[in-house]
Write an enzyme that holds these catalytic residues in place. Structure first.
Site, PDB file in Angstrom:
ATOM      1  N   GLU A  67      -0.688  -8.912   4.765  1.00  0.00           N
ATOM      2  CA  GLU A  67      -0.520  -9.051   6.217  1.00  0.00           C
ATOM      3  C   GLU A  67      -1.845  -8.972   6.956  1.00  0.00           C
ATOM      4  O   GLU A  67      -1.945  -9.390   8.116  1.00  0.00           O
ATOM      5  CB  GLU A  67       0.461  -7.990   6.746  1.00  0.00           C
ATOM      6  CG  GLU A  67      -0.094  -6.597   6.939  1.00  0.00           C
ATOM      7  CD  GLU A  67      -0.296  -5.796   5.663  1.00  0.00           C
ATOM      8  OE1 GLU A  67      -0.663  -4.606   5.753  1.00  0.00           O
ATOM      9  OE2 GLU A  67      -0.084  -6.347   4.571  1.00  0.00           O
ATOM     10  N   HIS A 103      -3.267  -5.740   1.030  1.00  0.00           N
ATOM     11  CA  HIS A 103      -2.570  -6.013   2.286  1.00  0.00           C
ATOM     12  C   HIS A 103      -2.531  -7.508   2.608  1.00  0.00           C
ATOM     13  O   HIS A 103      -3.432  -8.011   3.290  1.00  0.00           O
ATOM     14  CB  HIS A 103      -3.274  -5.290   3.431  1.00  0.00           C
ATOM     15  CG  HIS A 103      -3.139  -3.809   3.419  1.00  0.00           C
ATOM     16  ND1 HIS A 103      -2.163  -3.141   4.133  1.00  0.00           N
ATOM     17  CD2 HIS A 103      -3.862  -2.857   2.787  1.00  0.00           C
ATOM     18  CE1 HIS A 103      -2.295  -1.839   3.948  1.00  0.00           C
ATOM     19  NE2 HIS A 103      -3.311  -1.638   3.121  1.00  0.00           N
ATOM     20  N   CYS A 143       0.838  -1.202   0.000  1.00  0.00           N
ATOM     21  CA  CYS A 143       0.000   0.000   0.000  1.00  0.00           C
ATOM     22  C   CYS A 143       0.875   1.254   0.000  1.00  0.00           C
ATOM     23  O   CYS A 143       1.533   1.537  -0.994  1.00  0.00           O
ATOM     24  CB  CYS A 143      -0.972  -0.047   1.181  1.00  0.00           C
ATOM     25  SG  CYS A 143      -2.387   1.081   1.009  1.00  0.00           S
TER      26      CYS A 143
END
Length: 222
Positions: A196, A194, A86
């Site tokens: 994660e 994302h 991002c």
């Protein structure tokens, strides 16, 4: 695997990225943006999402001039790995480690939801845990995720198999539905979604886990 996660003023995904690395078995060090050098022996640098310096100028532009980014550039130029997510993707383009630029979403609105990503190339250390053509579900949360490159650069990315992920339903207007690209040496990945945030079932999904496990497995093998 030894990972470093850079922290900028305004970072809000640095801990998430560190946890995802740690859950894969990595030893993680958090590095402040004013530090001038990365720790010794770092294998991969994580550049997290968030709003570095408030993104008041151009997303990632101020962060790209932080002292630690010179060390990041040197790390990448000598063959080290880096993952920018991002805002981190924006920073990697601003440093010149990845081509292109991230512009405002086509709809000029902030988007926060889970999207489908197609694995466009499984021939990278980051995507090795997937098969080409796999569709995974990963969250996005951005206002400036509209990836742009010139036609010549797009042709180069395609010819060199450097498009890592594409959107199944383009949310932001990115050219050729691109959601993530890798560097020429395939050791730097920038992506707007994302992974994660897709690494814990408690967060709604685990489709990002394969990325971090693949990195760990390959570093262990090396």
């Amino acid at each position: 695997m030894k990972a470093a996660v850079i922290v900028f003023p305004g970072s809000n995904c640095d801990r998430d990225l560190a946890v995802a690395f740690e859950q894969a078995g990595a030893d993680v060090t958090m590095v402040w943006h004013k530090d001038t050098a990365l720790p010794e022996g770092i294998d991969i640098v994580g550049v997290p999402g968030g709003f570095s310096f408030g993104d008041y100028l151009r997303c990632g532009a101020i962060a790209a001039n932080s002292p630690i980014c010179q060390s990041l550039i040197q790390h990448a130029e000598r063959g080290g790995y880096a993952l920018g997510v991002c805002n981190g993707f924006q920073i990697l383009t601003e440093t010149g480690l990845l081509p292109g630029a991230l512009r405002r979403n086509a709809g000029l609105k902030y988007i926060c939801r889970t999207v489908g990503l197609e694995v466009a190339s499984a021939n990278t250390a980051f995507t090795y845990g997937y098969n080409k053509g796999d569709v995974v579900n990963v969250p996005i949360a951005h206002h400036d995720g509209n990836y742009f490159v010139t036609e010549d650069k797009l042709a180069e990315l395609r010819d060199e198999d450097r498009i890592a992920f594409t959107y199944t339903d383009n949310p932001n207007g990115s050219v050729a539905d691109i959601a993530g690209v890798v560097s020429k040496n395939r050791r730097v990945l920038g992506m707007m979604p994302h992974p994660e945030r897709a690494a814990d079932i408690g967060h709604g999904g685990t489709d990002g886990v394969a990325m971090f496990r693949a990195l760990m497995d390959q570093f262990a093998a090396a």
